[in-house]
Design an enzyme around this catalytic site. Structure first.
Site, PDB file in Angstrom:
ATOM      1  N   GLN A 140       0.838  -1.197   0.000  1.00  0.00           N
ATOM      2  CA  GLN A 140       0.000   0.000   0.000  1.00  0.00           C
ATOM      3  C   GLN A 140       0.871   1.244   0.000  1.00  0.00           C
ATOM      4  OE1 GLN A 140      -2.972  -0.092  -0.672  1.00  0.00           O
ATOM      5  NE2 GLN A 140      -4.214   1.337   0.426  1.00  0.00           N
ATOM      6  N   PHE A 141       1.324   1.661  -1.187  1.00  0.00           N
ATOM      7  CA  PHE A 141       2.186   2.835  -1.264  1.00  0.00           C
ATOM      8  C   PHE A 141       1.471   4.099  -0.828  1.00  0.00           C
ATOM      9  CE2 PHE A 141       0.023   3.186  -5.285  1.00  0.00           C
ATOM     10  CZ  PHE A 141      -0.063   4.553  -5.530  1.00  0.00           C
ATOM     11  N   THR A 142       0.144   4.113  -0.885  1.00  0.00           N
ATOM     12  CA  THR A 142      -0.598   5.322  -0.530  1.00  0.00           C
ATOM     13  C   THR A 142      -0.506   5.672   0.954  1.00  0.00           C
ATOM     14  OG1 THR A 142      -2.672   4.111  -0.254  1.00  0.00           O
ATOM     15  CG2 THR A 142      -2.217   5.016  -2.434  1.00  0.00           C
TER      16      THR A 142
END
Length: 113
Positions: free
Chosen positions: A46-48
Site C-alpha cells: 500500500q504505497f498510498t
C-alpha cells in the site's frame, strides 16, 4: 490484514523486525498476539500510506519507494511472517485489487521501526 508501505530508507532488516513486531504485538482480545491466536495475516502492499497532502490538492507519493525497491521488501516482510509461523496470504503487488476488511473493534495501528 497488514497494509505495508515502503519508503526509501527501508531495508530487509527493517522488514524482518516489523514482521516480528506485528506477529507478537498483543492487540487481540485478552491481550493475545497474532502468534498466540494463530491468526492468519493478509499482506497487502500500500504505497498510498506515504501520501503527503501538505501542499495543494493533489497528494504526493514521493516518500513511497518505487516498485522495484518496494516489492522485494513487501515480499521479505511476508516471508519473515511465514518464517515465524504465520499463515500468510498476499495480494498482487501493483495490481488494482478490491480488498474488503471488517475491523473487529475500533483498532487500526501504525507500526514503524
Amino acid at each position: 490484514m497488514a497494509f505495508v508501505g515502503v519508503t526509501h530508507d527501508d531495508d530487509p532488516s527493517k522488514a524482518r523486525r516489523l514482521a516480528e513486531k506485528l506477529w507478537y504485538l498483543r492487540i487481540l482480545a485478552d491481550e493475545r498476539s497474532a502468534a498466540d491466536a494463530h491468526a492468519p495475516i493478509l499482506v497487502v502492499s500500500q504505497f498510498t500510506l506515504y501520501a503527503d497532502t501538505a501542499k495543494g490538492r493533489r497528494p504526493s507519493w514521493n516518500a513511497a519507494a518505487p516498485g522495484a525497491v518496494a516489492e522485494p521488501l513487501v515480499d521479505a516482510f511476508a516471508a519473515a511472517l511465514n518464517a515465524l509461523g504465520a499463515d500468510v496470504q498476499t495480494g498482487v503487488f501493483g495490481a488494482n485489487m478490491q480488498v474488503e476488511l471488517v475491523n473487529d473493534g475500533p483498532v487500526t495501528v501504525i507500526l514503524e521501526i
